[in-house]
Motif scaffolding. Sequence first.
Motif, PDB file in Angstrom:
ATOM      1  N   TYR A  71      12.910  32.507  49.800  1.00 30.34           N
ATOM      2  CA  TYR A  71      11.345  32.534  49.359  1.00 30.34           C
ATOM      3  C   TYR A  71      10.739  31.537  48.785  1.00 30.34           C
ATOM      4  O   TYR A  71      10.072  31.587  47.945  1.00 30.34           O
ATOM      5  CB  TYR A  71      11.610  33.902  48.351  1.00 30.34           C
ATOM      6  N   ALA A  72      11.210  30.259  48.931  1.00 32.27           N
ATOM      7  CA  ALA A  72      10.523  29.207  48.233  1.00 32.27           C
ATOM      8  C   ALA A  72       8.957  28.801  49.153  1.00 32.27           C
ATOM      9  O   ALA A  72       8.999  29.269  50.412  1.00 32.27           O
ATOM     10  CB  ALA A  72      11.385  27.980  48.578  1.00 32.27           C
ATOM     11  N   HIS A  73       8.175  28.443  48.257  1.00 33.19           N
ATOM     12  CA  HIS A  73       6.843  27.817  48.721  1.00 33.19           C
ATOM     13  C   HIS A  73       7.171  26.694  49.384  1.00 33.19           C
ATOM     14  O   HIS A  73       8.108  25.673  48.893  1.00 33.19           O
ATOM     15  CB  HIS A  73       5.773  27.989  47.643  1.00 33.19           C
ATOM     16  N   LYS A  74       6.173  26.191  50.319  1.00 32.14           N
ATOM     17  CA  LYS A  74       6.352  24.715  51.020  1.00 32.14           C
ATOM     18  C   LYS A  74       5.005  24.408  51.080  1.00 32.14           C
ATOM     19  O   LYS A  74       4.172  25.050  51.379  1.00 32.14           O
ATOM     20  CB  LYS A  74       7.119  25.032  52.475  1.00 32.14           C
ATOM     21  N   TYR A 107       8.975  24.365  46.386  1.00 35.09           N
ATOM     22  CA  TYR A 107       8.848  24.768  45.086  1.00 35.09           C
ATOM     23  C   TYR A 107       8.948  26.431  44.613  1.00 35.09           C
ATOM     24  O   TYR A 107       8.686  26.999  45.668  1.00 35.09           O
ATOM     25  CB  TYR A 107       7.442  24.272  44.656  1.00 35.09           C
ATOM     26  N   TYR A 108       9.095  26.970  43.471  1.00 37.55           N
ATOM     27  CA  TYR A 108       8.764  28.124  43.370  1.00 37.55           C
ATOM     28  C   TYR A 108       7.844  28.342  41.977  1.00 37.55           C
ATOM     29  O   TYR A 108       8.003  27.616  40.970  1.00 37.55           O
ATOM     30  CB  TYR A 108      10.321  28.571  42.566  1.00 37.55           C
ATOM     31  N   ASN A 109       6.900  29.400  42.087  1.00 35.33           N
ATOM     32  CA  ASN A 109       6.082  29.508  41.131  1.00 35.33           C
ATOM     33  C   ASN A 109       7.138  30.298  39.956  1.00 35.33           C
ATOM     34  O   ASN A 109       7.737  31.080  40.187  1.00 35.33           O
ATOM     35  CB  ASN A 109       4.984  30.518  41.525  1.00 35.33           C
ATOM     36  N   VAL A 110       6.763  30.049  38.810  1.00 32.68           N
ATOM     37  CA  VAL A 110       7.507  30.879  37.658  1.00 32.68           C
ATOM     38  C   VAL A 110       7.156  32.053  37.628  1.00 32.68           C
ATOM     39  O   VAL A 110       8.115  32.790  37.550  1.00 32.68           O
ATOM     40  CB  VAL A 110       6.906  30.194  36.319  1.00 32.68           C
ATOM     41  N   ASP A 111       6.175  32.519  38.052  1.00 32.44           N
ATOM     42  CA  ASP A 111       5.668  33.816  38.009  1.00 32.44           C
ATOM     43  C   ASP A 111       4.678  34.045  39.092  1.00 32.44           C
ATOM     44  O   ASP A 111       3.353  33.638  38.803  1.00 32.44           O
ATOM     45  CB  ASP A 111       5.294  34.646  36.511  1.00 32.44           C
ATOM     46  N   GLU A 112       4.976  34.955  40.054  1.00 31.93           N
ATOM     47  CA  GLU A 112       3.639  34.978  41.049  1.00 31.93           C
ATOM     48  C   GLU A 112       2.667  35.846  40.666  1.00 31.93           C
ATOM     49  O   GLU A 112       1.496  35.626  41.196  1.00 31.93           O
ATOM     50  CB  GLU A 112       4.316  35.879  42.393  1.00 31.93           C
TER      51      GLU A 112
END
Length: 326
Positions: A71-74, A107-112
């Motif tokens: 579920y990481a963003h790229k 990367y991961y957003n701290v809170d979507e």
Amino acid sequence: MKKLFIFFVLSSFVFSCENDDSITPVEDPQVIAEFRTNLSELNLYAGNISDLVLSTRAFPYELNTPLFTDYAHKQRSIALPPNTSMEFDGDGFPIFPNNTVIAKTFYYNVDERDLSLGRQIIETRVLIKINGDWESGDYKWNEDQTDAVLEPNGSTLPITWIDANGVSNSTTYAIPSSSQCFDCHNTYGNTTPIGPKLRTMNFEVNGVNQLQKFLDNNQLRGLSDVSSIGKIVDWNDTSESLEDRARSYFDINCAHCHIPGGFCETQSTLNLAYETSLEDSNIQVRKNSILFRVGSYNPGVSMPFIGTTMLHDEGVQLIQDYLDTL
């Protein structure tokens, strides 16, 4: 009187600068097509590197169906050498000129639900074409998010994020080693890209066909009509057929290994490339094995072997629904 004179001189200077056509804007430095110690040394980004603002020497690209990585963003980008273009070579990969740099930052957003809370950048994977061959390297971002360092040995990192539904998630993210990267980026013993095939980039981004944008920007040449290029579909688009969605998902998540010349060629009879017919793919013959491999997370047994530490629940459901029709 003295102050008035200084103001007049300064005003005249500003006016002359604004109207001097000989003054050109400062360009970003050239992207360095070498594996330096720090990611910042490659000049892929402008300004504060953690802002992930691409240099004007690079351009972003997106995939209609992206590969799943916990579920990481790229953020995906390509940097071509000056005065060069990608060359059309069919629906697959274009011909990239030497010294092309392809990068993918995870990367991961701290809170979507609130992007202002920031993100945690994990790694940037880089491919560079050197003297006709692709070479790979992985940069691990530091805790302060000020830079990333070339890391060939791989590592793990605990990650926590809140998804769009307000649910807290966590995993021990696995950054692959150089040898693990080669396992997936390997075709007949040669390192190759995975994502940027023309048929995978042939869709609209912000209302404009991505391939047409490349043509208009002279980033791609040799192609006269983007409608002549095949395409895979967005696996998550329920307006598309179940078969096309599942085959597209297989293509980007599995086919780099399950094709002739891939890492799993001698271990499996599957050929999961999107263009392979159902009969020749052996999906129907091997459907029970596929479900066993993707239906639960068991390191060393479940598929894919590397790149994930959890199930992609939505992807598994898609595969299950498709295989139930066979």
